[in-house]
Design a protein around this motif. Structure first.
Motif, PDB file in Angstrom:
ATOM      1  N   ALA A 507     -18.328  25.728  -0.598  1.00 43.64           N
ATOM      2  CA  ALA A 507     -17.494  26.435   0.390  1.00 43.64           C
ATOM      3  C   ALA A 507     -17.121  27.828  -0.101  1.00 43.64           C
ATOM      4  CB  ALA A 507     -16.250  25.619   0.706  1.00 43.64           C
ATOM      5  N   GLY A 508     -18.086  28.495  -0.700  1.00 43.16           N
ATOM      6  CA  GLY A 508     -17.875  29.877  -1.131  1.00 43.16           C
ATOM      7  C   GLY A 508     -17.105  30.030  -2.436  1.00 43.16           C
ATOM      8  N   GLU A 509     -16.774  28.896  -3.103  1.00 44.82           N
ATOM      9  CA  GLU A 509     -16.047  28.972  -4.373  1.00 44.82           C
ATOM     10  C   GLU A 509     -16.895  28.385  -5.500  1.00 44.82           C
ATOM     11  OE1 GLU A 509     -12.237  27.192  -4.228  1.00 44.82           O
ATOM     12  OE2 GLU A 509     -11.445  28.539  -2.693  1.00 44.82           O
ATOM     13  N   ASN A 510     -16.841  29.038  -6.659  1.00 42.74           N
ATOM     14  CA  ASN A 510     -17.584  28.560  -7.819  1.00 42.74           C
ATOM     15  C   ASN A 510     -16.777  27.496  -8.561  1.00 42.74           C
ATOM     16  OD1 ASN A 510     -19.844  30.255  -7.499  1.00 42.74           O
ATOM     17  ND2 ASN A 510     -18.717  31.974  -8.409  1.00 42.74           N
ATOM     18  N   HIS A 511     -17.481  26.475  -9.010  1.00 39.42           N
ATOM     19  CA  HIS A 511     -16.871  25.399  -9.789  1.00 39.42           C
ATOM     20  C   HIS A 511     -17.698  25.204 -11.050  1.00 39.42           C
ATOM     21  CE1 HIS A 511     -14.210  23.952  -6.473  1.00 39.42           C
ATOM     22  NE2 HIS A 511     -15.171  24.482  -5.722  1.00 39.42           N
ATOM     23  N   PHE A 512     -17.008  25.187 -12.194  1.00 36.55           N
ATOM     24  CA  PHE A 512     -17.731  25.042 -13.454  1.00 36.55           C
ATOM     25  C   PHE A 512     -16.922  24.182 -14.426  1.00 36.55           C
ATOM     26  CE2 PHE A 512     -18.457  26.089 -17.879  1.00 36.55           C
ATOM     27  CZ  PHE A 512     -19.852  26.034 -17.976  1.00 36.55           C
ATOM     28  N   LEU A 574     -14.611  14.923 -26.503  1.00 33.19           N
ATOM     29  CA  LEU A 574     -14.815  15.630 -27.767  1.00 33.19           C
ATOM     30  C   LEU A 574     -14.589  17.131 -27.638  1.00 33.19           C
ATOM     31  CD1 LEU A 574     -18.022  13.730 -28.941  1.00 33.19           C
ATOM     32  CD2 LEU A 574     -15.665  13.300 -29.637  1.00 33.19           C
ATOM     33  N   SER A 575     -15.138  17.717 -26.573  1.00 33.60           N
ATOM     34  CA  SER A 575     -14.987  19.165 -26.386  1.00 33.60           C
ATOM     35  C   SER A 575     -15.232  19.513 -24.925  1.00 33.60           C
ATOM     36  CB  SER A 575     -15.970  19.938 -27.284  1.00 33.60           C
ATOM     37  OG  SER A 575     -17.306  19.663 -26.897  1.00 33.60           O
ATOM     38  N   ILE A 576     -14.832  20.717 -24.567  1.00 28.11           N
ATOM     39  CA  ILE A 576     -15.026  21.183 -23.191  1.00 28.11           C
ATOM     40  C   ILE A 576     -15.406  22.659 -23.209  1.00 28.11           C
ATOM     41  CG2 ILE A 576     -13.326  19.591 -22.195  1.00 28.11           C
ATOM     42  CD1 ILE A 576     -11.640  22.418 -21.980  1.00 28.11           C
ATOM     43  N   GLU A 577     -15.909  23.093 -22.077  1.00 24.98           N
ATOM     44  CA  GLU A 577     -16.079  24.529 -21.836  1.00 24.98           C
ATOM     45  C   GLU A 577     -15.587  24.791 -20.419  1.00 24.98           C
ATOM     46  OE1 GLU A 577     -19.597  27.864 -21.230  1.00 24.98           O
ATOM     47  OE2 GLU A 577     -20.022  26.130 -22.532  1.00 24.98           O
ATOM     48  N   LEU A 578     -14.815  25.846 -20.250  1.00 24.86           N
ATOM     49  CA  LEU A 578     -14.319  26.165 -18.915  1.00 24.86           C
ATOM     50  C   LEU A 578     -14.435  27.666 -18.663  1.00 24.86           C
ATOM     51  CD1 LEU A 578     -11.334  27.604 -19.405  1.00 24.86           C
ATOM     52  CD2 LEU A 578     -10.594  25.241 -19.708  1.00 24.86           C
ATOM     53  N   ARG A 579     -14.390  28.027 -17.405  1.00 25.72           N
ATOM     54  CA  ARG A 579     -14.361  29.433 -16.993  1.00 25.72           C
ATOM     55  C   ARG A 579     -13.154  29.600 -16.072  1.00 25.72           C
ATOM     56  NH1 ARG A 579     -20.740  29.825 -15.239  1.00 25.72           N
ATOM     57  NH2 ARG A 579     -21.626  29.533 -17.352  1.00 25.72           N
ATOM     58  N   LYS A 580     -12.288  30.522 -16.429  1.00 27.81           N
ATOM     59  CA  LYS A 580     -11.054  30.708 -15.666  1.00 27.81           C
ATOM     60  C   LYS A 580     -11.325  30.966 -14.191  1.00 27.81           C
ATOM     61  CE  LYS A 580      -8.240  32.489 -19.477  1.00 27.81           C
ATOM     62  NZ  LYS A 580      -7.422  33.620 -19.953  1.00 27.81           N
ATOM     63  N   GLU A 581     -12.383  31.753 -13.916  1.00 26.86           N
ATOM     64  CA  GLU A 581     -12.659  32.112 -12.527  1.00 26.86           C
ATOM     65  C   GLU A 581     -13.281  30.962 -11.740  1.00 26.86           C
ATOM     66  OE1 GLU A 581     -16.350  33.079 -14.889  1.00 26.86           O
ATOM     67  OE2 GLU A 581     -14.166  33.287 -15.156  1.00 26.86           O
ATOM     68  N   ALA A 582     -13.734  29.902 -12.450  1.00 23.68           N
ATOM     69  CA  ALA A 582     -14.378  28.772 -11.754  1.00 23.68           C
ATOM     70  C   ALA A 582     -13.736  27.449 -12.178  1.00 23.68           C
ATOM     71  CB  ALA A 582     -15.873  28.771 -12.048  1.00 23.68           C
ATOM     72  N   LEU A 583     -12.445  27.503 -12.475  1.00 24.46           N
ATOM     73  CA  LEU A 583     -11.734  26.333 -12.983  1.00 24.46           C
ATOM     74  C   LEU A 583     -11.319  25.413 -11.836  1.00 24.46           C
ATOM     75  CD1 LEU A 583     -10.597  25.194 -15.655  1.00 24.46           C
ATOM     76  CD2 LEU A 583      -8.483  26.423 -15.177  1.00 24.46           C
ATOM     77  N   SER A 584     -11.637  24.124 -11.959  1.00 26.12           N
ATOM     78  CA  SER A 584     -11.200  23.180 -10.919  1.00 26.12           C
ATOM     79  C   SER A 584     -11.180  21.762 -11.477  1.00 26.12           C
ATOM     80  CB  SER A 584     -12.116  23.230  -9.688  1.00 26.12           C
ATOM     81  OG  SER A 584     -13.327  22.547  -9.916  1.00 26.12           O
ATOM     82  N   GLU A 585     -10.235  20.957 -10.964  1.00 25.32           N
ATOM     83  CA  GLU A 585     -10.143  19.550 -11.362  1.00 25.32           C
ATOM     84  C   GLU A 585     -11.381  18.792 -10.917  1.00 25.32           C
ATOM     85  OE1 GLU A 585      -6.470  17.834  -9.992  1.00 25.32           O
ATOM     86  OE2 GLU A 585      -5.310  19.604 -10.582  1.00 25.32           O
ATOM     87  N   MET A 586     -11.879  19.125  -9.720  1.00 27.47           N
ATOM     88  CA  MET A 586     -13.055  18.443  -9.198  1.00 27.47           C
ATOM     89  C   MET A 586     -14.260  18.622 -10.110  1.00 27.47           C
ATOM     90  SD  MET A 586     -16.132  19.060  -7.484  1.00 27.47           S
ATOM     91  CE  MET A 586     -15.979  20.600  -6.593  1.00 27.47           C
ATOM     92  N   ALA A 587     -14.436  19.833 -10.656  1.00 29.02           N
ATOM     93  CA  ALA A 587     -15.578  20.102 -11.527  1.00 29.02           C
ATOM     94  C   ALA A 587     -15.509  19.248 -12.786  1.00 29.02           C
ATOM     95  CB  ALA A 587     -15.623  21.587 -11.884  1.00 29.02           C
ATOM     96  N   PHE A 588     -14.321  19.143 -13.381  1.00 31.60           N
ATOM     97  CA  PHE A 588     -14.187  18.358 -14.605  1.00 31.60           C
ATOM     98  C   PHE A 588     -14.349  16.861 -14.335  1.00 31.60           C
ATOM     99  CE2 PHE A 588     -12.596  22.186 -16.627  1.00 31.60           C
ATOM    100  CZ  PHE A 588     -13.058  22.027 -17.925  1.00 31.60           C
ATOM    101  N   LYS A 589     -13.831  16.413 -13.211  1.00 30.06           N
ATOM    102  CA  LYS A 589     -13.984  14.994 -12.872  1.00 30.06           C
ATOM    103  C   LYS A 589     -15.453  14.655 -12.651  1.00 30.06           C
ATOM    104  CE  LYS A 589     -12.433  11.477  -9.579  1.00 30.06           C
ATOM    105  NZ  LYS A 589     -11.533  11.181  -8.442  1.00 30.06           N
ATOM    106  N   THR A 590     -16.152  15.493 -11.901  1.00 24.49           N
ATOM    107  CA  THR A 590     -17.561  15.238 -11.609  1.00 24.49           C
ATOM    108  C   THR A 590     -18.411  15.316 -12.869  1.00 24.49           C
ATOM    109  OG1 THR A 590     -17.210  16.232  -9.425  1.00 24.49           O
ATOM    110  CG2 THR A 590     -19.481  15.891 -10.123  1.00 24.49           C
ATOM    111  N   ALA A 591     -18.141  16.321 -13.719  1.00 25.09           N
ATOM    112  CA  ALA A 591     -18.901  16.457 -14.964  1.00 25.09           C
ATOM    113  C   ALA A 591     -18.720  15.218 -15.836  1.00 25.09           C
ATOM    114  CB  ALA A 591     -18.434  17.706 -15.712  1.00 25.09           C
TER     115      ALA A 591
END
Length: 700
Positions: A507-512, A574-591
């Motif tokens: 929907a036009g938003e980046n998720h990472f 163990l570890s994560i990587e995130l991007r502030k501009e593409a930060l979302s709970e949905m992305a972390f749950k799905t990953a």
């Protein structure tokens, strides 16, 4: 010491929060009824066999003569205030015992004098050990044929690995049981036959012909007491005299440290021995001030926070039981650990991060209630008005947001398909079952993803029977049911790591999000555990971390071997990587969900089935047939012991799948003379020889 408020030290000193717990049919409810009568709370004794007890108030309890749900009440004995909870003895309702022991300060463990420690006695004892609950023991039914006080005490020592210290011995046994001898005070309590209800008894000197034997027992008891007390041991070894007060104080201290368990005796049904037992509760069980320090976890810093038993600190309590009230909606039982809770207050639920308002506060007497304005630290009460909070949730002031240790629900082992007889009742049925699920965490409601059928899960056939009966009586819904099915589970046999990166535009938003996880096997009874090695930051917040845990837990609902829920898994972030501009709970749950599924492929899943521990009391002449039948059920015989009077006790482990209808079969094999008890023991790997058969029955 002067009282300074509703929960001053003085008032707390005179408080006892206790439970009555034991194997089914050991006499818990009968004992509770006598306690209520002798304390003046009730003016009439209720009897289980008459279906008119106070504590067993549910229709289902009165019809079956068993306790199904733990009932709470309060009473006064010799100026001491007791909060009393009568718990079930049947293994199907073990969650009721678990959540009661979680909030109680002390317990009375009741044993049948003719049977000693029985299977469910062991389960209750383990639960009490888990929560470090001090106990005193009552050897009940001393009037019963075959009653053996010393055998029962020995069974506590051998089967429970405990240190029972008899402070009483019976005066007579079976039909000649007329009183109890206090070993520390060297007095005999005699109940007169003319005192039908047992309200009065005589305190007399021990008869001369019994005195030598009693003194011998007393010496052994004193030795056991002083062994646990260096100061008294020194006095004793040097020939010094020990006072009654010194002995009682020392035994109390050992009891509070779980090093000793004072043993009493009596016959609740024949109204003998209950008053000295109540004195024993005062003498040896803790007040709220005596229990170990309670700690919560700060939701802001994750550091431990001491919860002091006083009314000055912000409120902190635990919701340990939910009951569906036809008039008021949800009734939430709460143990207050710190501070005060008043009508009109707003409390925080840290698990949900939501606030709830206290509409009414109650003191319960089984299913009767008394409105109060304040619930203080160290007390137990009930709240009306909480719409969201469930069993095991912490309720606290937003001035100090902490989370207490929750209550773990056992994993259901049996299920059946339920559907309403009228299709128009489908939504009504689901709503009613959801209320029962909220009230009873050991009951689960699920929808089969392949068939769309509604599945009701429980702890056993009786548990499901009671749930369906309540559905019909309380909610006026009739249902059709399928045959009970065993709840098989999947486990992993290897440790596995997996990394997954989720990157998408939606929907036009980046998720990472990128997550790196490890899954490993833990004991099956621990269910699912989640741990994070990643520190929280202003970007990686508690909400993001929760979405990772949710991803793991939701994925664990479906295994790769047979599509069954997984148990016995610990998932570590163990570890994560995130991007502030593409930060979302949905992305972390799905990953996390994708990473977990990948890890499962390398973790070598296998199927496990519930195994039950079964104990059969069988006349000797029928033992061969019962043993052969157990072997035919894929059972494993652990022991066969002679109990006396021609009865043998067969202890075995049998898969649940082979136990349906066992009650009828064992009666047939013994001409109705054998009895048995069963309790969930463990999950175990499915035999490869029958694996294909089970997978085929599951449609795999």
């Amino acid at each position: 010491m002067s009282a300074k408020g509703p929960n001053s030290d003085k008032e707390l000193f005179y408080s006892r929060n206790i439970g009555i717990a034991a194997h089914i049919d050991a006499g818990k409810t009968t004992t509770s009824e006598r306690i209520l009568f002798y304390s003046g709370k009730n003016h009439k004794i209720g009897e289980v066999h008459d279906g008119n007890t106070t504590m067993d108030w549910m229709v289902q309890e009165q019809e079956r003569g068993i306790t199904i749900t733990s009932a709470a009440t309060s009473l006064v004995w010799k100026n001491y205030k007791f909060n009393l909870i009568d718990t079930p003895g049947h293994v199907d309702f073990t969650i009721e015992v678990e959540r009661s022991l979680r909030v109680l300060d002390g317990a009375v463990a009741v044993f049948d004098a003719a049977n000693g420690v029985e299977p469910q006695s062991e389960t209750v004892w383990r639960q009490a050990n888990k929560y470090k609950v001090p106990r005193i023991c009552l050897i009940n039914k001393m009037d019963k044929v075959g009653a053996d006080f010393f055998m029962s005490v020995k069974s506590i020592e051998t089967k429970l690995a405990a240190n029972p210290i008899p402070v009483q011995i019976p005066f007579g046994a079976e039909d000649k049981f007329t009183g109890v001898i206090d070993l520390l005070d060297l007095k005999l309590f005699l109940w007169e036959d003319s005192s039908k209800m047992g309200e009065t008894f005589k305190t007399v000197d021990i008869p001369a012909e019994n005195l030598e034997e009693v003194k011998s027992y007393r010496s052994k008891v004193i030795e056991k007491i002083v062994e646990l007390d260096d100061v008294l041991l020194d006095v004793y070894l040097n020939g010094g005299d020990l006072t009654l007060e010194q002995l009682k104080t020392s035994l109390r201290n050992s009891t509070l440290k779980l090093k000793a368990f004072p043993v009493f005796c009596g016959s609740a049904f024949k109204n003998k021995g209950i008053q000295p037992l109540l004195d024993g509760v005062i003498d040896y069980l803790p007040s709220p001030l005596d229990r170990e320090v309670v700690y919560g976890t700060s939701m802001h810093t994750s550091e431990p926070v001491e919860i002091k038993v006083n009314s000055q600190d912000p409120f902190c309590g635990l919701a340990f039981k939910i009951a569906n009230d036809p008039f008021s909606g949800n009734l939430t039982y709460v143990r207050a650990y710190g501070g005060q809770l008043s009508v009109g207050d707003t409390v925080m639920n840290p698990r949900l991060n939501k606030r709830e308002k206290i509409q009414k506060l109650l003191k319960m007497h089984a299913n009767h209630r008394e409105e109060i304005q304040t619930l203080s630290a160290g007390d137990i009460g009930a709240v009306i008005g909480l719409k969201l909070s469930g069993t095991g949730d912490t309720l606290c002031s937003d001035k100090r947001v902490v989370s207490l240790e929750s209550i773990k629900s056992p994993e259901p082992v049996i299920s059946l398909v339920v559907e309403p007889k009228s299709s128009s009742d489908q939504e009504k049925m689901i709503g009613a079952l959801q209320k029962l699920e909220r009230e009873d965490p050991s009951c689960r409601l699920k929808t089969d993803p392949e068939t769309g059928q509604t599945l009701l899960y429980g702890m056993g056939e009786l548990h499901l029977e009671i749930l369906l009966d309540r559905l019909k009586r309380e909610f006026k819904i009739s249902v059709n049911t399928g045959k009970p099915q065993v709840s098989y589970r999947e486990v992993i046999t290897k440790t596995a790591n997996s990394t997954y990166t989720f990157e998408r535009e939606i929907a036009g938003e980046n998720h990472f999000a990128r997550v790196d996880i490890k899954i490993e096997q833990i004991p099956y009874d621990k269910g699912l555990e989640f741990k994070s090695n990643v520190a929280l930051t202003k970007d990686f917040t508690q909400d993001i971390l929760k979405s990772v845990e949710d991803g793991f837990r939701e994925s664990a609902e479906v295994g790769v071997k047979a599509g069954l829920p997984l148990i016995g898994i610990k998932c570590t972030l163990l570890s994560i990587e995130l991007r502030k501009e593409a930060l979302s709970e949905m992305a972390f749950k799905t990953a996390t969900m994708y990473a977990f599924k990948e890890a499962l492929k390398a973790a070598a899943c296998e199927l496990v089935e519930p195994i039950f521990k079964v104990e059969v009391n069988c006349p000797e002449q029928y033992t061969g047939g019962v043993v052969s039948d157990i072997n035919a059920r894929r059972g494993k015989i652990n022991s066969i012991e002679m109990k006396g009077q021609g009865i043998q006790v067969i202890s075995a482990e049998i898969p649940l799948e082979k136990l349906f209808g066992y009650a009828t079969d064992v009666r047939s094999l013994s001409q109705g003379r054998a009895s048995f008890s069963m309790e969930f023991f463990q999950y175990a790997s499915v035999n490869p020889k029958i694996l294909a058969e089970i997978l085929n029955s599951l449609g795999r």
